[in-house]
Scaffold this motif. Structure first.
Motif, PDB file in Angstrom:
ATOM      1  N   LYS A 519       8.349  -9.083  -0.556  1.00 33.28           N
ATOM      2  CA  LYS A 519       8.652  -9.847  -1.711  1.00 33.28           C
ATOM      3  C   LYS A 519       7.431  -9.844  -2.750  1.00 33.28           C
ATOM      4  N   ILE A 520       7.473  -9.709  -3.809  1.00 34.47           N
ATOM      5  CA  ILE A 520       6.495  -9.873  -4.891  1.00 34.47           C
ATOM      6  C   ILE A 520       6.895 -11.220  -5.785  1.00 34.47           C
ATOM      7  N   SER A 521       5.760 -12.075  -5.779  1.00 34.25           N
ATOM      8  CA  SER A 521       5.787 -13.174  -6.665  1.00 34.25           C
ATOM      9  C   SER A 521       4.730 -13.176  -7.720  1.00 34.25           C
ATOM     10  N   ASP A 522       5.111 -13.827  -8.805  1.00 35.49           N
ATOM     11  CA  ASP A 522       4.189 -14.116  -9.879  1.00 35.49           C
ATOM     12  C   ASP A 522       3.074 -15.084  -9.492  1.00 35.49           C
ATOM     13  N   SER A 523       2.190 -15.387 -10.554  1.00 32.24           N
ATOM     14  CA  SER A 523       1.201 -16.133 -10.141  1.00 32.24           C
ATOM     15  C   SER A 523       1.688 -17.888 -10.248  1.00 32.24           C
ATOM     16  N   LYS A 524       2.799 -17.982 -10.437  1.00 34.17           N
ATOM     17  CA  LYS A 524       3.525 -19.498 -10.370  1.00 34.17           C
ATOM     18  C   LYS A 524       4.231 -19.501  -9.023  1.00 34.17           C
ATOM     19  N   GLY A 525       4.391 -18.309  -8.309  1.00 38.67           N
ATOM     20  CA  GLY A 525       5.148 -18.545  -7.094  1.00 38.67           C
ATOM     21  C   GLY A 525       6.506 -18.133  -7.092  1.00 38.67           C
ATOM     22  N   PHE A 526       7.191 -17.754  -8.259  1.00 37.72           N
ATOM     23  CA  PHE A 526       8.193 -17.328  -8.534  1.00 37.72           C
ATOM     24  C   PHE A 526       8.847 -15.932  -7.959  1.00 37.72           C
ATOM     25  N   ILE A 527       9.850 -15.618  -7.252  1.00 39.22           N
ATOM     26  CA  ILE A 527       9.918 -14.074  -6.785  1.00 39.22           C
ATOM     27  C   ILE A 527      10.306 -13.324  -7.853  1.00 39.22           C
ATOM     28  N   ILE A 543       2.777   1.087  -0.815  1.00 42.33           N
ATOM     29  CA  ILE A 543       2.865   0.547  -2.085  1.00 42.33           C
ATOM     30  C   ILE A 543       1.547   1.151  -2.847  1.00 42.33           C
ATOM     31  N   PRO A 544       1.653   1.898  -4.102  1.00 42.58           N
ATOM     32  CA  PRO A 544       0.708   1.959  -4.856  1.00 42.58           C
ATOM     33  C   PRO A 544      -0.141   0.770  -5.485  1.00 42.58           C
ATOM     34  N   LEU A 545      -1.432   0.641  -5.615  1.00 39.21           N
ATOM     35  CA  LEU A 545      -2.098  -0.347  -5.857  1.00 39.21           C
ATOM     36  C   LEU A 545      -1.736  -0.928  -7.471  1.00 39.21           C
ATOM     37  N   LYS A 546      -1.627   0.250  -8.258  1.00 44.08           N
ATOM     38  CA  LYS A 546      -1.481   0.058  -9.600  1.00 44.08           C
ATOM     39  C   LYS A 546      -0.205  -0.323  -9.966  1.00 44.08           C
ATOM     40  N   LYS A 547       1.026  -0.275  -8.979  1.00 47.04           N
ATOM     41  CA  LYS A 547       2.035  -0.545  -9.333  1.00 47.04           C
ATOM     42  C   LYS A 547       2.084  -2.092  -9.835  1.00 47.04           C
ATOM     43  N   TYR A 548       1.660  -2.994  -9.451  1.00 48.96           N
ATOM     44  CA  TYR A 548       1.684  -4.384  -9.796  1.00 48.96           C
ATOM     45  C   TYR A 548       0.337  -4.864 -10.427  1.00 48.96           C
ATOM     46  N   SER A 549       0.584  -5.827 -11.386  1.00 50.86           N
ATOM     47  CA  SER A 549      -0.590  -6.315 -12.399  1.00 50.86           C
ATOM     48  C   SER A 549      -1.541  -7.375 -11.429  1.00 50.86           C
ATOM     49  N   LYS A 550      -2.642  -7.379 -11.988  1.00 55.26           N
ATOM     50  CA  LYS A 550      -3.618  -8.519 -11.195  1.00 55.26           C
ATOM     51  C   LYS A 550      -2.857  -9.936 -11.117  1.00 55.26           C
ATOM     52  N   GLY A 551      -2.989 -10.759 -10.059  1.00 57.24           N
ATOM     53  CA  GLY A 551      -2.476 -11.881 -10.081  1.00 57.24           C
ATOM     54  C   GLY A 551      -1.119 -11.974  -9.170  1.00 57.24           C
ATOM     55  N   LYS A 552      -0.402 -10.618  -8.964  1.00 59.96           N
ATOM     56  CA  LYS A 552       0.681 -10.699  -8.192  1.00 59.96           C
ATOM     57  C   LYS A 552       0.615 -10.881  -6.568  1.00 59.96           C
ATOM     58  N   THR A 553       1.549 -11.422  -5.956  1.00 54.91           N
ATOM     59  CA  THR A 553       1.253 -11.517  -4.680  1.00 54.91           C
ATOM     60  C   THR A 553       2.603 -10.882  -3.784  1.00 54.91           C
ATOM     61  N   LEU A 554       1.988 -10.239  -2.825  1.00 52.11           N
ATOM     62  CA  LEU A 554       3.018  -9.575  -1.751  1.00 52.11           C
ATOM     63  C   LEU A 554       2.980 -10.446  -0.616  1.00 52.11           C
TER      64      LEU A 554
END
Length: 567
Positions: A519-527, A543-554
């Motif tokens: 899953k990919i979550s935002d900085s607040k932990g929401f999926i 997964i290409p590193l550029k696909k998700y912006s800084k602060g996203k969590t896999l």
């Protein structure tokens, strides 16, 4: 209300993504095209006609009966003796959970208030101690008089629509199963590690389970419940739709649900809690009038009074009464009642719903309540989310469902065993499991059990909005926690994030061996996104590193091990 059951067979692919976008329908404006003066006159005449009809309707509605909730200011003058009101088990539950025996919510409603309201309304249908409120049947003119009483704080109209409940036709009674069905019967409890409970003679003994449903036909004679009847373990019954004790007729949904908690046929367990005690409440009818939430509230107070430890509710209320943004655990009265039951030491388990493939999509109420276990469904064939199972999160972004079980099961109906589908059956499978788990750790409170049930999920600490923490496992309660060994690595190669798995086949891991969750979550932990993929090679995902912006969590989970990477 929707009784959660469907007969739709699923054809799931190897990869699944939960789409968390609600399709919305917009009301199309009515366009009137006046091309001539005559057209204008005709439209004015039509408008006058409709206004006249509306006026007549409004005039008649003043004298039309409707249900209302009437809330009172206080409970002044009420006295309460818990030892004469509560069953001994209810008192024991309060003492164990350090709950006052003199909680104001348990005090009776002021009899003078009820008497005065009764003198105006056509009838008082139900009085709720917990919410200091009465359901009344009254006309608009009568309700205006009731509003004038100084002890009345709020009056709410009870609105609702009637929608047929979904139910499967029953075949002729037959306990003979095909080889495929026999495997499913074994696996619906084995998937939760239920054989460990059976080996240690753990069967929910000492736990009291209340079931809210639409009827329990043949439970008084059905061979699947003979072991329960023989021991006198059906302690209480009440039909809240008719105010009668008899519940052994009507919709067979409740019969099938009960079998998934503690049924047994020819020595084969259908559910795990074959030694539990039961209370049966009929709260629903084949169509869905506004009264069913009233019945649910009446039943939960009844269950509390009579010492229930666990409530199973394979019921829910969605688009017929609410909007998605009201699924916040505090808008509907039944969600508030479910949370109040939890405050009183009861473990409430509710089906997440079967709206996953519909426009509604998300869980209903009371599954949205934060202090209850909401049960999602998985497909026995794929071992992940079964497509009709409703998705989380709640509208205020809390994780739902909490845990999952099979959404396609073998259940005992009026005339025999059959294969049925719905989160209606995931919920009682979990309720039976919970009774066994609580028997092992009887000193724990309901909310401690709530936490432990989540931790016992086979995906824990990973979770998503389709599976929650996964399927609960008996080993967590019998053998205790085990440390997860790494089963994959997350590395960077060139401009890609690569998940590389090991190749060791662990036959002790429950469910399918080759499923990887991420899953990919935002900085607040929401999926924001979540997936299930089948693993056929060591390089499972790139997964290409550029696909998700800084602060996203896999977050990745594979065979008991979870790991995170922050972009």
């Amino acid at each position: 209300m929707s009784i959660f059951i469907t007969k739709v067979k699923q054809n799931s692919g190897l990869k699944q993504k939960a789409n968390n976008v609600i399709s919305q329908e917009w009301i199309k404006p009515l366009l009137i095209n006046f091309s001539t003066f005559t057209g204008i006159i005709l439209n004015i005449m039509k408008l006058t006609k409709y206004l006249l009809i509306l006026l007549i309707f409004c005039t008649l509605s003043v004298n039309a009966q409707q249900n209302y909730r009437v809330f009172f200011r206080d409970k002044d003058g009420s006295t309460f003796d818990p030892y004469s009101y509560f069953d001994a088990k209810a008192i024991e539950r309060r003492i164990v959970n350090n709950i006052s025996l003199y909680d104001i919510t348990d005090f009776p409603v002021n009899e003078n208030y009820i008497s005065q309201v009764s003198s105006v309304a056509d009838s008082v249908l139900f009085v709720s101690r917990w919410f200091n409120m009465a359901y009344v049947d009254a006309t608009v003119s009568q309700i205006e008089k009731i509003k004038e009483f100084s002890f009345v704080t709020t009056v709410e109209p009870v609105l609702g629509s009637m929608v047929p409940a979904m139910i499967n036709p029953e075949a002729d009674y037959d306990s003979v199963l095909s080889s495929e069905e026999s495997v499913m019967l074994i696996n619906q409890t084995a998937r939760m590690g239920g054989e460990l409970f059976t080996q240690k003679n753990i069967d929910g003994k000492g736990l009291r389970i209340a079931i809210f449903d639409a009827g329990f036909p043949t439970v008084d004679v059905n061979p699947a419940f003979e072991h329960i009847r023989r021991d006198g373990r059906i302690l209480k019954t009440w039909d809240f739709t008719r105010n009668k004790e008899f519940v052994y007729s009507f919709n067979s949904h409740g019969c099938m649900v009960m079998s998934c908690i503690g049924g047994m046929i020819n020595g084969r367990k259908i559910g795990l809690a074959t030694g539990a005690e039961f209370m049966l409440a009929r709260t629903e009818v084949n169509s869905e009038p506004y009264s069913e939430e009233k019945n649910w509230l009446a039943a939960v107070e009844w269950a509390d009074k009579n010492g229930a430890d666990i409530i199973n509710s394979s019921l829910g209320y969605t688009f017929n009464r609410y909007f998605n943004d009201q699924m916040d655990g505090k808008t509907s009265l039944v969600a508030r009642a479910a949370n109040l039951a939890a405050r009183k030491g009861i473990l409430v388990i509710n089906a997440a719903g079967n709206e996953g493939s519909s426009k509604w999509k998300f869980i209903g109420t009371p599954a949205d309540a934060d202090s209850i276990i909401s049960a999602g469904g998985i497909d026995p064939d794929t071992d992940y989310h079964i497509s009709f199972s409703s998705y989380g999160p709640t509208s205020d972004k809390r994780m739902k469902p909490n845990i999952s079980a099979y959404g396609s099961v073998i259940a005992a109906g009026k005339t025999g065993l059959s294969n049925v589908q719905g989160t209606s059956f995931a919920s009682p499978l979990i309720a039976g499991f919970a009774a066994c788990a609580w028997q092992v750790h009887r000193d724990r409170t309901n909310m401690q059990m709530f936490d432990e049930l989540q931790k016992s999920g086979d995906l824990y600490p990973y979770f998503d909005y389709a599976h929650g923490y996964g399927v609960p496992q008996a080993s967590w309660f019998v053998n205790g926690k085990t440390n997860a060994l790494p089963t994959f690595n997350i590395t960077t190669v060139d401009s890609n994030l690569v998940i590389v798995t090991d190749t060791i086949n662990d036959n002790h891991w429950p469910g399918k061996q080759g499923l990887l969750y991420y899953k990919i979550s935002d900085s607040k932990g929401f999926i924001e996104e979540y997936y299930v993929i089948s693993v056929y090679q060591q390089e499972a995902l790139k997964i290409p590193l550029k696909k998700y912006s800084k602060g996203k969590t896999l977050t990745v989970f594979y065979r008991g091990y979870a790991k995170e990477f922050t972009f």
